[in-house]
Design a protein around this motif. Structure first.
Motif, PDB file in Angstrom:
ATOM      1  N   VAL A  37       9.177  14.568  -2.244  1.00  0.00           N
ATOM      2  CA  VAL A  37       7.975  15.313  -1.875  1.00  0.00           C
ATOM      3  C   VAL A  37       6.731  14.649  -2.470  1.00  0.00           C
ATOM      4  CG1 VAL A  37       6.730  17.491  -2.244  1.00  0.00           C
ATOM      5  CG2 VAL A  37       9.112  17.524  -1.473  1.00  0.00           C
ATOM      6  N   LEU A  38       6.804  14.281  -3.734  1.00  0.00           N
ATOM      7  CA  LEU A  38       5.652  13.632  -4.383  1.00  0.00           C
ATOM      8  C   LEU A  38       5.386  12.247  -3.807  1.00  0.00           C
ATOM      9  CD1 LEU A  38       6.065  14.746  -8.116  1.00  0.00           C
ATOM     10  CD2 LEU A  38       4.431  15.589  -6.404  1.00  0.00           C
ATOM     11  N   PHE A  61       1.718  11.414  -2.419  1.00  0.00           N
ATOM     12  CA  PHE A  61       0.862  10.331  -2.916  1.00  0.00           C
ATOM     13  C   PHE A  61       0.696   9.221  -1.883  1.00  0.00           C
ATOM     14  CE2 PHE A  61       1.751  12.337  -7.026  1.00  0.00           C
ATOM     15  CZ  PHE A  61       0.478  12.351  -7.560  1.00  0.00           C
ATOM     16  N   GLY A  62       1.725   8.956  -1.080  1.00  0.00           N
ATOM     17  CA  GLY A  62       1.604   7.959  -0.017  1.00  0.00           C
ATOM     18  C   GLY A  62       0.532   8.357   0.985  1.00  0.00           C
ATOM     19  N   MET A  99      10.858  11.759 -10.620  1.00  0.00           N
ATOM     20  CA  MET A  99      12.061  11.474 -11.410  1.00  0.00           C
ATOM     21  C   MET A  99      11.838  11.803 -12.885  1.00  0.00           C
ATOM     22  SD  MET A  99      14.635  10.457  -9.631  1.00  0.00           S
ATOM     23  CE  MET A  99      15.040   9.806  -8.034  1.00  0.00           C
ATOM     24  N   VAL A 100      10.670  11.453 -13.402  1.00  0.00           N
ATOM     25  CA  VAL A 100      10.358  11.730 -14.810  1.00  0.00           C
ATOM     26  C   VAL A 100      10.278  13.242 -15.045  1.00  0.00           C
ATOM     27  CG1 VAL A 100       8.553  11.540 -16.582  1.00  0.00           C
ATOM     28  CG2 VAL A 100       9.264   9.511 -15.308  1.00  0.00           C
ATOM     29  N   ILE A 101       9.556  13.966 -14.193  1.00  0.00           N
ATOM     30  CA  ILE A 101       9.410  15.417 -14.367  1.00  0.00           C
ATOM     31  C   ILE A 101      10.766  16.109 -14.255  1.00  0.00           C
ATOM     32  CG2 ILE A 101       8.484  17.531 -13.318  1.00  0.00           C
ATOM     33  CD1 ILE A 101       5.978  15.863 -12.559  1.00  0.00           C
ATOM     34  N   HIS A 149       0.848  -1.195   0.000  1.00  0.00           N
ATOM     35  CA  HIS A 149       0.000   0.000   0.000  1.00  0.00           C
ATOM     36  C   HIS A 149       0.886   1.249   0.000  1.00  0.00           C
ATOM     37  CE1 HIS A 149      -3.338   2.661   1.104  1.00  0.00           C
ATOM     38  NE2 HIS A 149      -2.458   3.219   1.919  1.00  0.00           N
ATOM     39  N   CYS A 150       1.870   1.248   0.884  1.00  0.00           N
ATOM     40  CA  CYS A 150       2.792   2.376   0.996  1.00  0.00           C
ATOM     41  C   CYS A 150       3.620   2.523  -0.287  1.00  0.00           C
ATOM     42  CB  CYS A 150       3.710   2.160   2.191  1.00  0.00           C
ATOM     43  SG  CYS A 150       4.848   3.505   2.510  1.00  0.00           S
ATOM     44  N   LEU A 151       4.079   1.394  -0.800  1.00  0.00           N
ATOM     45  CA  LEU A 151       4.893   1.407  -2.023  1.00  0.00           C
ATOM     46  C   LEU A 151       4.120   1.972  -3.204  1.00  0.00           C
ATOM     47  CD1 LEU A 151       7.561   0.530  -3.455  1.00  0.00           C
ATOM     48  CD2 LEU A 151       6.402  -1.608  -3.985  1.00  0.00           C
ATOM     49  N   THR A 152       2.842   1.718  -3.279  1.00  0.00           N
ATOM     50  CA  THR A 152       2.031   2.223  -4.391  1.00  0.00           C
ATOM     51  C   THR A 152       2.086   3.746  -4.437  1.00  0.00           C
ATOM     52  OG1 THR A 152       0.574   0.308  -4.255  1.00  0.00           O
ATOM     53  CG2 THR A 152      -0.271   2.240  -5.414  1.00  0.00           C
ATOM     54  N   GLY A 153       1.804   4.379  -3.315  1.00  0.00           N
ATOM     55  CA  GLY A 153       1.856   5.839  -3.266  1.00  0.00           C
ATOM     56  C   GLY A 153       3.258   6.371  -3.494  1.00  0.00           C
ATOM     57  N   CYS A 154       4.232   5.722  -2.861  1.00  0.00           N
ATOM     58  CA  CYS A 154       5.621   6.158  -3.014  1.00  0.00           C
ATOM     59  C   CYS A 154       6.084   6.006  -4.460  1.00  0.00           C
ATOM     60  CB  CYS A 154       6.538   5.348  -2.110  1.00  0.00           C
ATOM     61  SG  CYS A 154       6.411   5.798  -0.380  1.00  0.00           S
ATOM     62  N   ALA A 155       5.741   4.897  -5.074  1.00  0.00           N
ATOM     63  CA  ALA A 155       6.172   4.649  -6.450  1.00  0.00           C
ATOM     64  C   ALA A 155       5.567   5.666  -7.408  1.00  0.00           C
ATOM     65  CB  ALA A 155       5.812   3.232  -6.880  1.00  0.00           C
ATOM     66  N   ILE A 156       4.291   5.992  -7.221  1.00  0.00           N
ATOM     67  CA  ILE A 156       3.656   6.989  -8.085  1.00  0.00           C
ATOM     68  C   ILE A 156       4.423   8.309  -7.972  1.00  0.00           C
ATOM     69  CG2 ILE A 156       1.596   8.419  -8.425  1.00  0.00           C
ATOM     70  CD1 ILE A 156      -0.048   5.938  -7.482  1.00  0.00           C
TER      71      ILE A 156
END
Length: 185
Positions: free
Chosen positions: A85-86, A90-91, A66-68, A53-60
């Motif tokens: 920060v993101l 999201f987490g 990183m992409v931006i 659950h935590c990884l989902t928000g962190c990964a998003i």
């Protein structure tokens, strides 16, 4: 735990030794499926679900940051700061969403999200950004490079593996996602 049943939903109100009708709450057999309620008796599957659950928000947040940052040609520090920060944003947002859905007011839900996710997200971010920072060439990789995506995915996998025992320990002590568990019914 005390339980109210309103509109067919289970709501937990803490453990006070008595049921909502004033009777003794010695028989916990009705709670056999709620292993988070028994401190110290947390299985690895529960810890992995909390970490996922935590990884989902962190990964998003991490991937988006990183992409931006990379696409805009920002330096490593700015890109990593945005990703962190993101990831926190999201987490917390995913946890907030589920707590608000359970009918909790925003202020209380925000406090629960902070209590539930801060350590988990912090450990995850420390590990995944550490892997990226230490991997040779990863900080200079561009969006079209396999190294960019490979290191990013590897860093998230390592973060999951390292953070799962942290979440198991926290849930076993009634902290972390154990706090959120009561709202997932």
């Amino acid at each position: 735990m005390q339980h109210d049943t309103r509109d067919g939903e289970h709501q937990h109100h803490g453990h006070h030794g008595q049921g909502h009708d004033g009777s003794s709450h010695a028989n916990h057999s009705a709670h056999a499926g709620h292993t988070a309620h028994s401190l110290g008796r947390v299985d690895w599957a529960m810890a992995a679900r909390a970490t996922l659950h935590c990884l989902t928000g962190c990964a998003i947040g991490e991937i988006l940051g990183m992409v931006i940052g990379t696409a805009l040609g920002w330096g490593n520090t700015g890109t990593m700061a945005l990703a962190i920060v993101l990831a926190f944003f999201f987490g917390y947002t995913l946890t907030l969403r589920s707590i608000l859905k359970a009918g909790v007011d925003f202020r209380a839900a925000f406090r629960v999200a902070l209590a539930a996710d801060t350590l988990s997200i912090a450990v995850m971010e420390l590990i995944d950004n550490g892997v990226i920072a230490l991997w040779p060439g990863a900080m200079d990789a561009q969006l079209a490079d396999t190294l960019f995506w490979g290191t990013l995915i590897l860093s998230l996998v390592v973060a999951f593996v390292v953070t799962t025992p942290v979440n198991k320990w926290m849930i076993g002590r009634g902290k972390g996602h154990a706090v959120v568990h009561q709202y997932h019914h």
